[in-house]
Enzyme design. Sequence first.
Site, short mmCIF file in Angstrom:
data_model
loop_
_atom_site.label_atom_id
_atom_site.label_comp_id
_atom_site.label_asym_id
_atom_site.label_seq_id
_atom_site.Cartn_x
_atom_site.Cartn_y
_atom_site.Cartn_z
N LYS A 1 -53.71 -3.40 -76.02
CA LYS A 1 -54.51 -4.03 -77.08
C LYS A 1 -55.06 -3.00 -78.06
O LYS A 1 -54.98 -3.19 -79.27
CB LYS A 1 -55.68 -4.81 -76.49
CG LYS A 1 -55.26 -6.02 -75.68
CD LYS A 1 -56.46 -6.75 -75.11
CE LYS A 1 -57.34 -5.89 -74.24
NZ LYS A 1 -56.66 -5.34 -73.05
N SER A 2 -55.62 -1.90 -77.51
CA SER A 2 -56.19 -0.88 -78.39
C SER A 2 -55.10 -0.23 -79.23
O SER A 2 -55.31 0.03 -80.42
CB SER A 2 -56.92 0.19 -77.58
OG SER A 2 -58.02 -0.39 -76.92
N CYS B 1 -44.58 -8.66 -59.68
CA CYS B 1 -43.54 -9.58 -59.20
C CYS B 1 -42.60 -10.01 -60.34
O CYS B 1 -41.61 -10.68 -60.11
CB CYS B 1 -44.18 -10.81 -58.56
SG CYS B 1 -44.86 -11.97 -59.76
N GLU C 1 -62.08 -4.47 -78.15
CA GLU C 1 -62.96 -4.88 -77.05
C GLU C 1 -63.87 -6.04 -77.49
O GLU C 1 -65.05 -6.09 -77.14
CB GLU C 1 -63.84 -3.70 -76.57
CG GLU C 1 -63.09 -2.45 -76.21
CD GLU C 1 -62.47 -2.47 -74.81
OE1 GLU C 1 -62.46 -3.55 -74.17
OE2 GLU C 1 -61.98 -1.42 -74.38
N ALA C 2 -63.29 -6.96 -78.24
CA ALA C 2 -64.08 -8.05 -78.83
C ALA C 2 -64.68 -8.98 -77.78
O ALA C 2 -65.62 -9.72 -78.07
CB ALA C 2 -63.20 -8.86 -79.79
N GLN C 3 -64.16 -8.90 -76.55
CA GLN C 3 -64.73 -9.75 -75.49
C GLN C 3 -66.19 -9.45 -75.24
O GLN C 3 -66.95 -10.31 -74.80
CB GLN C 3 -63.93 -9.60 -74.18
CG GLN C 3 -64.15 -8.31 -73.40
CD GLN C 3 -63.22 -7.17 -73.85
OE1 GLN C 3 -62.52 -7.30 -74.85
NE2 GLN C 3 -63.18 -6.08 -73.10
N CYS D 1 -46.74 -8.89 -64.27
CA CYS D 1 -47.22 -8.63 -62.90
C CYS D 1 -46.13 -7.86 -62.16
O CYS D 1 -44.96 -7.88 -62.58
CB CYS D 1 -47.47 -9.97 -62.22
SG CYS D 1 -47.92 -9.86 -60.48
N MET E 1 -55.86 -6.23 -69.09
CA MET E 1 -56.09 -4.78 -69.19
C MET E 1 -54.75 -4.04 -69.22
O MET E 1 -53.80 -4.44 -68.57
CB MET E 1 -56.87 -4.31 -67.97
CG MET E 1 -58.31 -4.72 -68.03
SD MET E 1 -59.13 -4.27 -66.51
CE MET E 1 -60.83 -4.37 -67.05
N CYS F 1 -50.33 -11.80 -61.72
CA CYS F 1 -50.23 -13.22 -62.02
C CYS F 1 -51.16 -13.97 -61.06
O CYS F 1 -51.62 -13.42 -60.07
CB CYS F 1 -48.79 -13.72 -61.87
SG CYS F 1 -48.20 -13.77 -60.17
ZN LIG Z 1 -47.15 -11.80 -59.49
#
Ligand SMILES: [Zn+2]
Length: 196
Positions: free
Chosen positions: A15-16, A148, A91-93, A146, A11, A182
């Site tokens: 992507k969009s 981190c 949103e092909a998922q 992520c 997310m 992650c």
């Molecule tokens: Zn992480």
Amino acid sequence: MPSLYFKYGVMGSSKSAQALICKFNYEQKGYKVLLVKPSIDTRDYDNGKAVVKSRIGIMSECLTIKYNQSMMELYKEASKTQKYDVLIIDEAQFCSEKQIDECKEISLEIPVLCYGLKTNFKSYLFEGSKRLIEIADSITEIESICSCGAKATINAKLVNGKIVRDGKEIDIGGDEKYIVMCYNCWKKMQKENNKY
Ligand SMILES: [Zn+2]
């Protein structure tokens, strides 16, 4: 030979935006693009019109497809008034396995580019993504980071600040929040959560 493409990311991985930029690039070269997204909720409507919208502020009108609707019929119906050179799905998922199979058929005629999430907040494949991984000719990742610094691969769902791993795959309008992380941080945070 046209192909079926799957471009996936977590997310917020743009992507969009990428789907819209891809559409723009094709149109710049004079190609006609059919933009479709599964109709899941009403968040992405603008003045009553269905749109693909990116957080970075760009959007484009699109057609929507219901879970039980035929992708092939939608494509053929749309092609009656306008011949399309490319099919882009955001949103092909959320597409059904059958719809992705139909995308494969369509991709024998024109390129079909599918953008979407790979896995849900439980870390399992979505139905549409699973089928895409099985039959797409090209699979590429849109990477995100992520907090981190490692590559984010998990769409973590938080309710009251705690990670949840059960419930419905699609949960609309609740109090939940999603953050991407992650696998390590996801595991660590679940351990932390369980301390209290
Ligand atoms: Zn992480």
